[in-house]
Design a protein around this motif. Structure first.
Motif, PDB file in Angstrom:
ATOM      1  N   ALA A  51       0.677  -0.842  -0.145  1.00  0.00           N
ATOM      2  CA  ALA A  51       0.077   0.066   0.055  1.00  0.00           C
ATOM      3  C   ALA A  51       1.149   1.232  -0.199  1.00  0.00           C
ATOM      4  O   ALA A  51       0.480   2.093  -0.572  1.00  0.00           O
ATOM      5  N   ILE A  52       1.864   1.101   0.993  1.00  0.00           N
ATOM      6  CA  ILE A  52       2.781   2.427   0.486  1.00  0.00           C
ATOM      7  C   ILE A  52       3.590   2.754  -0.988  1.00  0.00           C
ATOM      8  O   ILE A  52       3.803   3.840  -0.770  1.00  0.00           O
ATOM      9  N   GLN A  53       3.898   1.563  -1.555  1.00  0.00           N
ATOM     10  CA  GLN A  53       4.417   1.631  -2.696  1.00  0.00           C
ATOM     11  C   GLN A  53       3.302   2.247  -3.088  1.00  0.00           C
ATOM     12  O   GLN A  53       3.640   3.029  -4.115  1.00  0.00           O
ATOM     13  N   HIS A  54       2.207   2.036  -3.614  1.00  0.00           N
ATOM     14  CA  HIS A  54       1.067   2.137  -4.433  1.00  0.00           C
ATOM     15  C   HIS A  54       0.667   3.400  -4.206  1.00  0.00           C
ATOM     16  O   HIS A  54       1.081   4.506  -4.809  1.00  0.00           O
ATOM     17  N   LEU A  55       1.297   4.016  -2.907  1.00  0.00           N
ATOM     18  CA  LEU A  55       0.788   5.674  -2.358  1.00  0.00           C
ATOM     19  C   LEU A  55       1.875   6.566  -2.957  1.00  0.00           C
ATOM     20  O   LEU A  55       1.583   7.478  -3.395  1.00  0.00           O
ATOM     21  N   LEU A  56       2.884   5.976  -2.763  1.00  0.00           N
ATOM     22  CA  LEU A  56       4.403   7.104  -2.991  1.00  0.00           C
ATOM     23  C   LEU A  56       4.669   7.066  -4.673  1.00  0.00           C
ATOM     24  O   LEU A  56       4.365   8.021  -5.223  1.00  0.00           O
ATOM     25  N   PHE A  57       4.308   5.912  -5.356  1.00  0.00           N
ATOM     26  CA  PHE A  57       3.577   5.625  -7.023  1.00  0.00           C
ATOM     27  C   PHE A  57       2.667   6.935  -7.593  1.00  0.00           C
ATOM     28  O   PHE A  57       3.261   7.174  -8.667  1.00  0.00           O
ATOM     29  N   GLY A  58       1.587   7.277  -6.887  1.00  0.00           N
ATOM     30  CA  GLY A  58       1.022   8.352  -6.981  1.00  0.00           C
ATOM     31  C   GLY A  58       1.089   9.502  -6.662  1.00  0.00           C
ATOM     32  O   GLY A  58       1.066  10.188  -7.363  1.00  0.00           O
ATOM     33  N   LEU A  59       1.658   9.438  -5.036  1.00  0.00           N
ATOM     34  CA  LEU A  59       1.948  10.286  -4.659  1.00  0.00           C
ATOM     35  C   LEU A  59       3.138  11.778  -5.549  1.00  0.00           C
ATOM     36  O   LEU A  59       3.067  12.701  -5.968  1.00  0.00           O
ATOM     37  N   ALA A  60       3.997  10.861  -5.904  1.00  0.00           N
ATOM     38  CA  ALA A  60       5.348  11.134  -7.197  1.00  0.00           C
ATOM     39  C   ALA A  60       4.659  11.809  -8.298  1.00  0.00           C
ATOM     40  O   ALA A  60       5.755  12.637  -9.237  1.00  0.00           O
ATOM     41  N   GLN A  61       3.536  10.975  -8.577  1.00  0.00           N
ATOM     42  CA  GLN A  61       2.932  10.742 -10.122  1.00  0.00           C
ATOM     43  C   GLN A  61       2.669  12.303 -11.103  1.00  0.00           C
ATOM     44  O   GLN A  61       3.594  12.967 -12.009  1.00  0.00           O
ATOM     45  N   GLY A 227      -7.412   1.472  -9.249  1.00  0.00           N
ATOM     46  CA  GLY A 227      -6.618   1.050  -8.988  1.00  0.00           C
ATOM     47  C   GLY A 227      -6.843   0.798  -7.279  1.00  0.00           C
ATOM     48  O   GLY A 227      -7.182  -0.151  -6.810  1.00  0.00           O
ATOM     49  N   PHE A 228      -8.171   0.738  -6.872  1.00  0.00           N
ATOM     50  CA  PHE A 228      -8.361  -0.059  -5.502  1.00  0.00           C
ATOM     51  C   PHE A 228      -8.663  -1.472  -6.131  1.00  0.00           C
ATOM     52  O   PHE A 228      -8.666  -2.424  -5.196  1.00  0.00           O
ATOM     53  N   HIS A 348      -5.586   7.188  -9.110  1.00  0.00           N
ATOM     54  CA  HIS A 348      -5.769   5.336  -9.370  1.00  0.00           C
ATOM     55  C   HIS A 348      -5.276   5.165  -8.356  1.00  0.00           C
ATOM     56  O   HIS A 348      -5.576   4.027  -6.964  1.00  0.00           O
ATOM     57  N   GLN A 349      -3.362   5.591  -7.708  1.00  0.00           N
ATOM     58  CA  GLN A 349      -2.742   5.375  -6.587  1.00  0.00           C
ATOM     59  C   GLN A 349      -3.060   5.193  -5.430  1.00  0.00           C
ATOM     60  O   GLN A 349      -3.093   4.244  -4.365  1.00  0.00           O
ATOM     61  N   LEU A 350      -4.574   6.016  -4.818  1.00  0.00           N
ATOM     62  CA  LEU A 350      -4.901   6.404  -3.794  1.00  0.00           C
ATOM     63  C   LEU A 350      -5.675   5.215  -3.740  1.00  0.00           C
ATOM     64  O   LEU A 350      -5.886   4.715  -2.528  1.00  0.00           O
ATOM     65  N   GLY A 351      -6.821   4.639  -4.049  1.00  0.00           N
ATOM     66  CA  GLY A 351      -7.361   3.570  -5.014  1.00  0.00           C
ATOM     67  C   GLY A 351      -6.314   2.848  -4.560  1.00  0.00           C
ATOM     68  O   GLY A 351      -6.934   1.958  -3.287  1.00  0.00           O
ATOM     69  N   SER A 352      -4.934   2.512  -5.087  1.00  0.00           N
ATOM     70  CA  SER A 352      -4.337   1.616  -4.884  1.00  0.00           C
ATOM     71  C   SER A 352      -3.991   0.806  -3.367  1.00  0.00           C
ATOM     72  O   SER A 352      -3.932   0.077  -2.715  1.00  0.00           O
ATOM     73  N   PHE A 353      -3.858   1.747  -2.886  1.00  0.00           N
ATOM     74  CA  PHE A 353      -3.421   2.102  -1.399  1.00  0.00           C
ATOM     75  C   PHE A 353      -4.122   1.666  -0.534  1.00  0.00           C
ATOM     76  O   PHE A 353      -4.478   0.348   0.948  1.00  0.00           O
TER      77      PHE A 353
END
Length: 400
Positions: A51-61, A227-228, A348-353
């Motif tokens: 989840a951290i991976q998904h979040l950082l993936f998105g926040l940096a995008q 993403g979820f 998308h990555q917030l949903g993934s998180f």
């Protein structure tokens, strides 16, 4: 080498980068049993790492997208390759759950933001004909799914024959290849030859217009749902099948089939996007996801239904990517595509998180994933409804 050959080579390099980057990323679920055993962690801990991976993936995008548009895709890919290699290597150094959060979570998450869709599709969009953009986006998205299809069996075989650290050393070599290919992803050499970019639009103007564009925000919500779905399945589907006493070989095939079928699904939807309404295709795609999740809930889990689910969900797995990115380009143009699509990908990555993390929490609390599968149905219906009448008309910058 003429301009056409150079363009084709850049597209091929971009496709190879996506195969490697997404292939490694989408194989992490295969490591769950090893991580849980070696680090003595729970599924919730493992889910949180991803989840951290998904979040950082998105926040940096959004920032990665802006840097790519402004300074060059090749530079961003080189940095991303270094971070990817470092993150994978540190898995072999750390021996606790905190180390997993730093390596697989933080560093790999940042690396993915600089080595996947936003950067590669942003580069490709600037050199292809708009009439073929959907098809090329579909091919690139399919390449990422092909990476999942080939890396899951590769990962399983590596884990069967080598210690965990050796597997990650091998993955480090793959991550370094991304940097080698990324070095050649220079779009500046095509600027004088391409007529795809509206010279009167600017990144700042596109960003300004996006703030109040209702269609753009609906795309953000839809991609949050996507993403979820993707993160929950990618993180917890292997253990869900294991809980259901599905044969390990069948479980591997079911997981790999998601990647294989999405090759066809992404290419088909990308090709259709050049001929039909992307908005209507996206609406139908989300409705179909609701139907597929409902089938999984209704029918008992067997070897047959596991394989069937892999086939059906695989066909619509990442087919949202060429449609969503294509709609962003259709509405705002391509000069700011990496920036604006980066923001959409953040959602998308917030949903993934939430998909990766909440899936683990729900299992720990209830001993079942049933609640999350039901949530997937209702989220799919929501995403479909909001796309039915969204505004997808191209913005006329000259009138602003």
């Amino acid at each position: 080498m003429d301009v056409k050959q150079k363009r084709n080579l850049l597209i091929v390099f971009g496709i190879l980068i996506l195969i490697i980057s997404m292939g490694i990323r989408q194989s992490f679920g295969m490591f769950a049993p090893s991580f849980i055993q070696i680090y003595d962690i729970t599924r919730a801990n493992f889910g949180l790492a991803l989840a951290i991976q998904h979040l950082l993936f998105g926040l940096a995008q959004p920032f990665i997208g802006y840097l790519s548009d402004k300074y060059g895709y090749d530079k961003v890919l080189l940095v991303g390759s270094f971070l990817y290699t470092l993150g994978l290597f540190l898995v072999t150094v750390f021996s606790n759950v905190f180390g997993l959060y730093i390596s697989v979570g933080l560093l790999v998450g940042l690396a993915l933001s600089a080595t996947t869709y936003v950067v590669v599709l942003g580069a490709i969009a600037k050199i292809v004909n708009p009439n073929k953009r959907g098809m090329v986006f579909g091919i690139a998205t399919a390449a990422a799914s092909f990476g999942m299809f080939i890396f899951i069996p590769i990962t399983k075989n590596l884990l069967n024959h080598f210690e965990l650290n050796i597997v990650f050393y091998i993955f480090c070599l793959f991550a370094l290849i991304i940097g080698f290919l990324g070095f050649f992803m220079k779009t500046s050499q095509f600027d004088n030859n391409s007529n795809n970019i509206d010279n009167e639009e600017s990144i700042s103007k596109a960003l300004y217009c996006s703030k109040t564009h209702s269609g753009y925000w609906r795309l953000n919500i839809g991609f949050f749902v996507c993403g979820f779905h993707v993160a929950f399945i990618m993180t917890h589907f292997p253990t869900y099948l294991k809980d259901g006493k599905i044969d390990s070989e069948i479980a591997t095939y079911a997981f790999a089939l998601i990647g294989l079928l999405n090759i066809f699904g992404s290419f088909l939807f990308g090709t259709l996007a050049d001929k039909f309404s992307k908005r209507k295709l996206l609406t139908g795609l989300y409705f179909s996801r609701a139907f597929i999740f409902a089938l999984l809930i209704i029918f008992p889990l067997t070897n047959t239904t596991a394989l069937l689910f892999g086939i059906l969900i695989g066909f619509v797995w990442l087919a949202t990517v060429p449609l969503t990115s294509g709609l962003v380009a259709q509405i705002f143009g391509v000069k700011a595509l990496a920036t604006l699509y980066g923001i959409v990908f953040l959602f998308h990555q917030l949903g993934s998180f939430l998909g990766a993390w909440v899936g683990g929490i729900v299992y720990e609390k209830t001993g079942s994933y049933d609640t999350i599968w039901i949530a997937c149905v209702f989220l799919s219906i929501l995403a479909a409804i909001i796309h039915i009448n969204m505004d997808d008309k191209k913005i006329n910058y000259k009138s602003l």
